[in-house]
Design a protein around this motif. Structure first.
Motif, PDB file in Angstrom:
ATOM      1  N   UNK A 117       4.553  -3.027 -11.257  1.00 34.50           N
ATOM      2  CA  UNK A 117       4.787  -2.877 -12.696  1.00 34.50           C
ATOM      3  C   UNK A 117       3.790  -3.696 -13.506  1.00 34.50           C
ATOM      4  N   UNK A 118       3.485  -4.886 -13.026  1.00 36.12           N
ATOM      5  CA  UNK A 118       2.501  -5.715 -13.725  1.00 36.12           C
ATOM      6  C   UNK A 118       1.125  -5.066 -13.690  1.00 36.12           C
ATOM      7  N   UNK A 119       0.766  -4.476 -12.570  1.00 36.42           N
ATOM      8  CA  UNK A 119      -0.534  -3.821 -12.462  1.00 36.42           C
ATOM      9  C   UNK A 119      -0.600  -2.559 -13.315  1.00 36.42           C
ATOM     10  N   UNK A 120       0.502  -1.832 -13.374  1.00 34.49           N
ATOM     11  CA  UNK A 120       0.521  -0.592 -14.167  1.00 34.49           C
ATOM     12  C   UNK A 120       0.529  -0.866 -15.661  1.00 34.49           C
ATOM     13  N   UNK A 121       1.174  -1.945 -16.073  1.00 28.63           N
ATOM     14  CA  UNK A 121       1.218  -2.285 -17.485  1.00 28.63           C
ATOM     15  C   UNK A 121       1.817  -1.190 -18.341  1.00 28.63           C
ATOM     16  N   UNK A 122       1.231  -0.948 -19.493  1.00 35.95           N
ATOM     17  CA  UNK A 122       1.766   0.050 -20.425  1.00 35.95           C
ATOM     18  C   UNK A 122       1.601   1.474 -19.920  1.00 35.95           C
ATOM     19  N   UNK A 123       0.800   1.659 -18.863  1.00 38.28           N
ATOM     20  CA  UNK A 123       0.597   2.987 -18.296  1.00 38.28           C
ATOM     21  C   UNK A 123       1.622   3.329 -17.215  1.00 38.28           C
ATOM     22  N   UNK A 124       2.533   2.428 -16.957  1.00 39.22           N
ATOM     23  CA  UNK A 124       3.531   2.678 -15.924  1.00 39.22           C
ATOM     24  C   UNK A 124       4.371   3.909 -16.256  1.00 39.22           C
ATOM     25  N   UNK A 125       4.656   4.746 -15.258  1.00 40.71           N
ATOM     26  CA  UNK A 125       5.541   5.886 -15.490  1.00 40.71           C
ATOM     27  C   UNK A 125       7.012   5.486 -15.484  1.00 40.71           C
ATOM     28  N   UNK A 126       7.316   4.266 -15.070  1.00 35.75           N
ATOM     29  CA  UNK A 126       8.701   3.840 -14.886  1.00 35.75           C
ATOM     30  C   UNK A 126       9.399   3.605 -16.218  1.00 35.75           C
ATOM     31  N   UNK A 159       0.824  -1.199   0.000  1.00 39.92           N
ATOM     32  CA  UNK A 159       0.000   0.000   0.000  1.00 39.92           C
ATOM     33  C   UNK A 159       0.861   1.254   0.000  1.00 39.92           C
ATOM     34  N   UNK A 160       1.916   1.255   0.831  1.00 36.87           N
ATOM     35  CA  UNK A 160       2.820   2.400   0.864  1.00 36.87           C
ATOM     36  C   UNK A 160       3.486   2.599  -0.483  1.00 36.87           C
ATOM     37  N   UNK A 161       3.883   1.492  -1.122  1.00 36.80           N
ATOM     38  CA  UNK A 161       4.509   1.565  -2.435  1.00 36.80           C
ATOM     39  C   UNK A 161       3.526   2.126  -3.451  1.00 36.80           C
ATOM     40  N   UNK A 162       2.253   1.690  -3.360  1.00 35.63           N
ATOM     41  CA  UNK A 162       1.228   2.169  -4.288  1.00 35.63           C
ATOM     42  C   UNK A 162       1.028   3.669  -4.145  1.00 35.63           C
ATOM     43  N   UNK A 187      10.301  -2.720  -2.024  1.00 33.10           N
ATOM     44  CA  UNK A 187      10.687  -4.120  -1.989  1.00 33.10           C
ATOM     45  C   UNK A 187      10.635  -4.690  -3.405  1.00 33.10           C
ATOM     46  N   UNK A 188      11.581  -5.575  -3.713  1.00 31.68           N
ATOM     47  CA  UNK A 188      11.723  -6.082  -5.075  1.00 31.68           C
ATOM     48  C   UNK A 188      10.447  -6.730  -5.593  1.00 31.68           C
ATOM     49  N   UNK A 189       9.854  -7.610  -4.798  1.00 34.95           N
ATOM     50  CA  UNK A 189       8.668  -8.321  -5.274  1.00 34.95           C
ATOM     51  C   UNK A 189       7.467  -7.387  -5.399  1.00 34.95           C
ATOM     52  N   UNK A 190       7.354  -6.427  -4.481  1.00 33.60           N
ATOM     53  CA  UNK A 190       6.258  -5.467  -4.552  1.00 33.60           C
ATOM     54  C   UNK A 190       6.392  -4.569  -5.788  1.00 33.60           C
ATOM     55  N   UNK A 191       7.617  -4.218  -6.136  1.00 32.19           N
ATOM     56  CA  UNK A 191       7.832  -3.418  -7.350  1.00 32.19           C
ATOM     57  C   UNK A 191       7.395  -4.175  -8.592  1.00 32.19           C
ATOM     58  N   UNK A 192       7.692  -5.469  -8.619  1.00 28.79           N
ATOM     59  CA  UNK A 192       7.308  -6.271  -9.776  1.00 28.79           C
ATOM     60  C   UNK A 192       5.789  -6.348  -9.900  1.00 28.79           C
ATOM     61  N   UNK A 193       5.106  -6.535  -8.773  1.00 29.39           N
ATOM     62  CA  UNK A 193       3.641  -6.544  -8.783  1.00 29.39           C
ATOM     63  C   UNK A 193       3.117  -5.201  -9.277  1.00 29.39           C
ATOM     64  N   UNK A 228      12.208 -12.832 -13.749  1.00 29.69           N
ATOM     65  CA  UNK A 228      10.763 -12.745 -13.548  1.00 29.69           C
ATOM     66  C   UNK A 228      10.173 -11.545 -14.277  1.00 29.69           C
ATOM     67  N   UNK A 229      10.910 -10.421 -14.250  1.00 32.08           N
ATOM     68  CA  UNK A 229      10.452  -9.238 -14.978  1.00 32.08           C
ATOM     69  C   UNK A 229      10.452  -9.502 -16.480  1.00 32.08           C
ATOM     70  N   UNK A 230      11.454 -10.209 -16.948  1.00 34.68           N
ATOM     71  CA  UNK A 230      11.514 -10.588 -18.363  1.00 34.68           C
ATOM     72  C   UNK A 230      10.367 -11.519 -18.722  1.00 34.68           C
ATOM     73  N   UNK A 231      10.159 -12.534 -17.885  1.00 31.54           N
ATOM     74  CA  UNK A 231       9.132 -13.529 -18.143  1.00 31.54           C
ATOM     75  C   UNK A 231       7.738 -12.908 -18.135  1.00 31.54           C
ATOM     76  N   UNK A 232       7.559 -11.836 -17.366  1.00 35.63           N
ATOM     77  CA  UNK A 232       6.272 -11.149 -17.305  1.00 35.63           C
ATOM     78  C   UNK A 232       6.053 -10.214 -18.492  1.00 35.63           C
ATOM     79  N   UNK A 233       7.047 -10.120 -19.364  1.00 38.32           N
ATOM     80  CA  UNK A 233       6.917  -9.283 -20.551  1.00 38.32           C
ATOM     81  C   UNK A 233       7.029  -7.805 -20.276  1.00 38.32           C
ATOM     82  N   UNK A 234       7.750  -7.444 -19.208  1.00 35.31           N
ATOM     83  CA  UNK A 234       7.837  -6.041 -18.799  1.00 35.31           C
ATOM     84  C   UNK A 234       9.017  -5.294 -19.406  1.00 35.31           C
ATOM     85  N   UNK A 235       9.938  -6.010 -20.031  1.00 36.50           N
ATOM     86  CA  UNK A 235      11.203  -5.404 -20.447  1.00 36.50           C
ATOM     87  C   UNK A 235      11.323  -5.297 -21.960  1.00 36.50           C
ATOM     88  N   UNK A 236      12.226  -4.417 -22.386  1.00 31.15           N
ATOM     89  CA  UNK A 236      12.533  -4.294 -23.810  1.00 31.15           C
ATOM     90  C   UNK A 236      14.039  -4.423 -24.013  1.00 31.15           C
TER      91      UNK A 236
END
Length: 343
Positions: free
Chosen positions: A70-79, A9-12, A62-68, A92-100
């Motif tokens: 990013x997955x929730x933000x999808x293409x709208x992520x500001x990161x 929640x704090x991360x969100x 936290x690493x795992x919370x950041x990954x969650x 895991x980030x690669x496997x989730x299709x988050x990277x280029x």
């Protein structure tokens, strides 16, 4: 679970503020999600901004919370850029299709091939070793040789190591799968579990403290934790760490297991070019030297001096396995750990 949800929640909330900051539309910026603590990365990011004029908007979590996130933000992520620890998490980030993918002659020249993704989706920034640490009072270095030997009867009730849920241990077992195969690795895990002095609990520092207090004779831990304790302002941490020595296992075969902290450009990046510039900066000689001195991690770039403390532990042969394999074989490693009763 409550603690995790609270952290998430704090991360969100932090990410919401981060995304709506006044500078979020500027082209002379880069937005970074970092699992590295602010004190371990911000001085370098500030230096990057001073040299390039590109401002860095930093969100840590936290690493795992950041990954969650990013997955929730999808293409709208500001990161634009993800900085995190362990090749398993980068996978895991690669496997989730988050990277280029990134094609950079600077990164190809200065980061060894085994310390970056096979498809150029992530890049190691620093390495950390996970050797054997032992009591100077109760263990002779002549007793030690390979990781695999710790499953033998000579080490019954003498070993401390953290939980199998820890990604560092999962990556260690994945590297052993690549070297020894499934059957030998399964036998090793069973023997290791049988030799534990106590149920796994706590982090790497807790395993080091357990050796110092006499609960066990041997721990497997990342070197930067021991270095952090030796450089602590807490006399008790220093005193505990001073009771252990580092042993580099598997020097006559594949070498000691290593891992990385690394960076990856996100598929949703709006400032891709700046993100690539930042990764290139982080593997510059000056940045790598800062990592080595301030964080007691090993540089990925050849020719950069280690910190005096790392030098005091001596040189060692590192496993040259391509670290992509640690992610590829993570699920298999976790399955074997579960089957062997490593909790």
């Amino acid at each position: 679970m409550a603690r995790y949800l609270s952290a998430l929640l704090l991360l969100t909330l932090s990410a919401a503020s981060f995304a709506s900051s006044p500078s979020s539309t500027s082209t002379q910026e880069v937005n970074v999600y970092s699992a590295r603590k602010e004190a371990l990365i911000k001085p370098l990011l500030d230096r990057f901004s001073e040299e390039t004029g590109i401002s860095v908007n930093l969100l840590t979590g936290k690493a795992d919370a950041l990954l969650v996130r990013l997955q929730n933000e999808g293409r709208l992520s500001p990161a634009d850029l993800l900085i995190t620890t362990d090749a398993g998490r980068l996978y895991r980030a690669k496997d989730a299709g988050l990277l280029q993918p990134v094609q950079s002659s600077v990164l190809s020249e200065h980061i060894p091939a085994n310390l970056r993704d096979k498809d150029n989706l992530w890049f190691g920034l620093s390495t950390r070793a996970r050797p054997i640490m032992y009591s100077v009072e109760r263990v002779k270095s002549s007793e030690l040789n390979r990781y695999e030997d710790l499953a033998g009867p000579a080490f019954k009730g003498r070993i401390c190591i953290r939980s199998s849920s820890n990604i560092y241990n999962q990556s260690l077992i994945a590297s052993m799968l690549a070297a020894d195969g499934a059957e030998q690795t399964k036998a090793f895990i069973k023997g290791l579990v049988a030799n534990l002095a106590k149920p796994p609990k706590g982090g790497d520092r807790d395993q080091i403290k357990a050796v110092a207090s006499g609960q066990c004779d041997i721990a497997i831990a990342n070197t930067y934790y021991l270095a952090g304790m030796l450089n602590s302002q807490d006399p008790q941490q220093v005193a505990a760490a001073e009771q252990l020595k580092v042993f580099w296992p598997n020097q006559n075969d594949r070498g000691t297991h290593i891992n990385v902290s690394g960076a990856a450009v996100l598929k949703a990046a709006k400032h891709r070019a700046n993100a690539v510039k930042l990764i290139e900066f982080l593997v510059s000689a000056d940045a790598q030297a800062w990592y080595a001195e301030a964080n007691h991690e090993y540089p990925v770039r050849a020719g950069v001096a280690w910190s005096p403390l790392l030098e005091s532990w001596g040189s060692f042969r590192a496993d040259e396995l391509n670290l992509s394999v640690l992610g590829e074989r993570n699920a298999e490693a976790v399955k074997l750990m579960d089957q062997a009763g490593w909790r």
